[in-house]
Design an enzyme around this catalytic site. Structure first.
Site, PDB file in Angstrom:
ATOM      1  N   ARG A  59       0.845  -1.203   0.000  1.00  0.00           N
ATOM      2  CA  ARG A  59       0.000   0.000   0.000  1.00  0.00           C
ATOM      3  C   ARG A  59       0.875   1.246   0.000  1.00  0.00           C
ATOM      4  NH1 ARG A  59      -2.025   2.269   4.529  1.00  0.00           N
ATOM      5  NH2 ARG A  59      -2.502   0.329   5.596  1.00  0.00           N
ATOM      6  N   TYR A 111     -15.350  16.372 -17.872  1.00  0.00           N
ATOM      7  CA  TYR A 111     -15.888  15.022 -17.692  1.00  0.00           C
ATOM      8  C   TYR A 111     -17.013  15.053 -16.646  1.00  0.00           C
ATOM      9  CZ  TYR A 111     -15.955  10.207 -15.979  1.00  0.00           C
ATOM     10  OH  TYR A 111     -16.346   8.966 -15.565  1.00  0.00           O
ATOM     11  N   ASP A 183      -6.518  18.148 -16.232  1.00  0.00           N
ATOM     12  CA  ASP A 183      -6.824  16.759 -16.576  1.00  0.00           C
ATOM     13  C   ASP A 183      -6.327  16.563 -18.006  1.00  0.00           C
ATOM     14  OD1 ASP A 183      -7.972  14.401 -17.485  1.00  0.00           O
ATOM     15  OD2 ASP A 183      -9.833  14.666 -16.360  1.00  0.00           O
ATOM     16  N   LYS A 208      -7.280   5.360 -20.095  1.00  0.00           N
ATOM     17  CA  LYS A 208      -7.475   5.801 -21.478  1.00  0.00           C
ATOM     18  C   LYS A 208      -6.189   5.626 -22.297  1.00  0.00           C
ATOM     19  CE  LYS A 208     -11.662   6.980 -20.106  1.00  0.00           C
ATOM     20  NZ  LYS A 208     -11.683   6.904 -18.660  1.00  0.00           N
TER      21      LYS A 208
END
Ligand SMILES: Cc1ncc(COP(=O)(O)O)c(C=O)c1O
Length: 394
Positions: A59, A111, A183, A208
């Site tokens: 983690r 988005y 972004d 993406k």
């Protein structure tokens, strides 16, 4: 700040494709494996009490994730990168740096999931939320407040491919002491590096173009801002929405071919956009590569090597024609994502932008007649033939 080993600098200063293949990806110290191994382990055995070999617990850090983070930092030209379990986990990590009474200013065209996240999770924390047309420098300046701490933009934007001047936006944000986060999912660092234009933070849905093969969900944040990096390290460790090693490994493999893929995405998208524009059944096409696109000059200045693989179009027959087209495509997949090798046709009205009210969608130009194309790497002629047969029934 971290127990991760320092980034190797063998790819520092090299060209983009070289960094994509080599940055952070040196031969495995244990075995010499040339390709970064997939470290499927939650724990790392200590050499002795208090003495570890750079890693303790996955983690906190994992060598496969470290390799990807170093690579993405090198591609975006940032000092630090953090990989998260999804794009929205990455944006959440940035938004959660805000405190009650702070103001966040977002571009209007973005988005729908980012809008939903801010409205559902960030506004209720007591953060003031505002929206502005980021393409209009005057409107943006007017919307800034003395307590604005973060400005959030997308360029090219989702879904109407509007272009925002990153350097101008960074200037306006910095005037009030705010950070600018871009972004960069639609462009990818192969076409645009916002940090080099003055932005403070870059966010990606690695799902993406960076992954590039529609086979993973991931996100990343890259920054050289020490305060933001410290915060992201904390959120990553303590919030725990980290990217899993296998997703990092797949993303690393995707990133190696990012530059060649983006070149072909751009070429195919440009051909499909030209073809769509010549059709009488298509009322409007948005593509930043068009010379008469209002953001073309800015895009030419701040993007390099092309205008991206995304195209939006509004059908002359409105919603019914769009639905008919969406249902009739065969080579294009009818689905919601983007940036994979396969072409995707999506419907912002009912998919990515559904979180906005119908009135908001219409106000932002997202009408029922708008479709969004993620133009993939098939032969462009086959894509046009598919659209031709699908439009015939629309
Ligand atoms: C521009 C943009 N940003 C962020 C996201 C969210 O990414 P993810 O779906 O990986 O959480 C998406 C997803 O479609 C997107 O298109």
């Amino acid at each position: 700040m971290t127990d991760k080993p320092e980034p190797p600098d063998e790819a520092a200063g090299a060209g983009f494709a070289t960094r994509a293949i080599h940055a952070g990806q040196h031969a495995d110290p244990a075995t010499g494996a040339t390709v970064t191994p997939l470290y499927l382990t939650s724990v790392f055995t200590y050499a002795s009490v208090g003495v570890h070999r750079g890693y303790e617990y996955s983690r906190h850090s994992n060598p496969t994730r470290t390799a990807l983070e170093q690579c993405l930092a090198a591609l975006e030209g940032g000092e630090h990168a953090f990989c998260f379990a999804s794009g929205v986990a990455a944006s959440d990590a940035v938004f959660r740096s805000l405190r009650p009474g702070d103001h966040v200013l977002l571009a209007e065209d973005l988005y729908g999931g980012t809008y939903a996240q801010v409205e559902a999770l960030i506004r209720p924390m007591g953060v003031e939320v505002g929206y502005a047309d980021a393409c209009d420098a005057g409107a943006l300046a007017q919307a800034m407040r003395p307590n604005t701490r973060l400005v959030w933009i997308e360029t090219p934007s989702n879904p109407l491919l509007r272009i925002t001047d990153i350097a101008a936006c960074a200037g306006a944000a910095h005037e009030v002491g705010a950070l600018l986060c871009v972004d960069n999912t639609f462009a990818s660092p192969a076409l645009q590096t916002p940090l080099s234009l003055g932005a403070d933070v870059v966010m990606h849905s690695t799902t993406k173009y960076l992954g590039g093969h529609s086979d993973l969900i991931g996100g990343a944040v890259i920054t050289s801002n020490a305060g933001m990096a410290e915060w992201l390290e904390t959120v990553s460790r303590i919030g725990g929405a980290i990217a899993a090693p296998f997703d990092c490994w797949l993303t690393l493999r995707g990133v190696k071919t990012l530059q060649v893929r983006m070149r072909q995405h751009c070429a195919n998208a440009s051909a499909v956009a030209d073809w769509l524009r010549a059709r009488p059944d298509v009322a409007r096409v948005w593509y930043p590569g068009f010379e008469d696109h209002p953001g073309h000059a800015t895009a030419s200045r701040q993007m390099r090597g092309g205008f991206g693989g995304m195209v939006a179009a509004e059908l002359a027959g409105g919603g019914p024609a769009a639905v008919s087209l969406l249902n009739a495509v065969r080579t294009f997949a009818l689905t919601g994502s983007l940036g994979g090798v396969e072409s995707i046709l999506s419907y912002p009205w009912q998919m990515s932008h559904k979180p906005l009210s119908p009135e908001e969608r219409l106000r932002r130009g997202v009408t029922p007649g708008v479709v969004r194309l993620s133009v993939g790497l098939e032969e462009a002629e086959d894509l046009m033939a598919d659209l031709d047969q699908a439009l015939a029934g629309a």
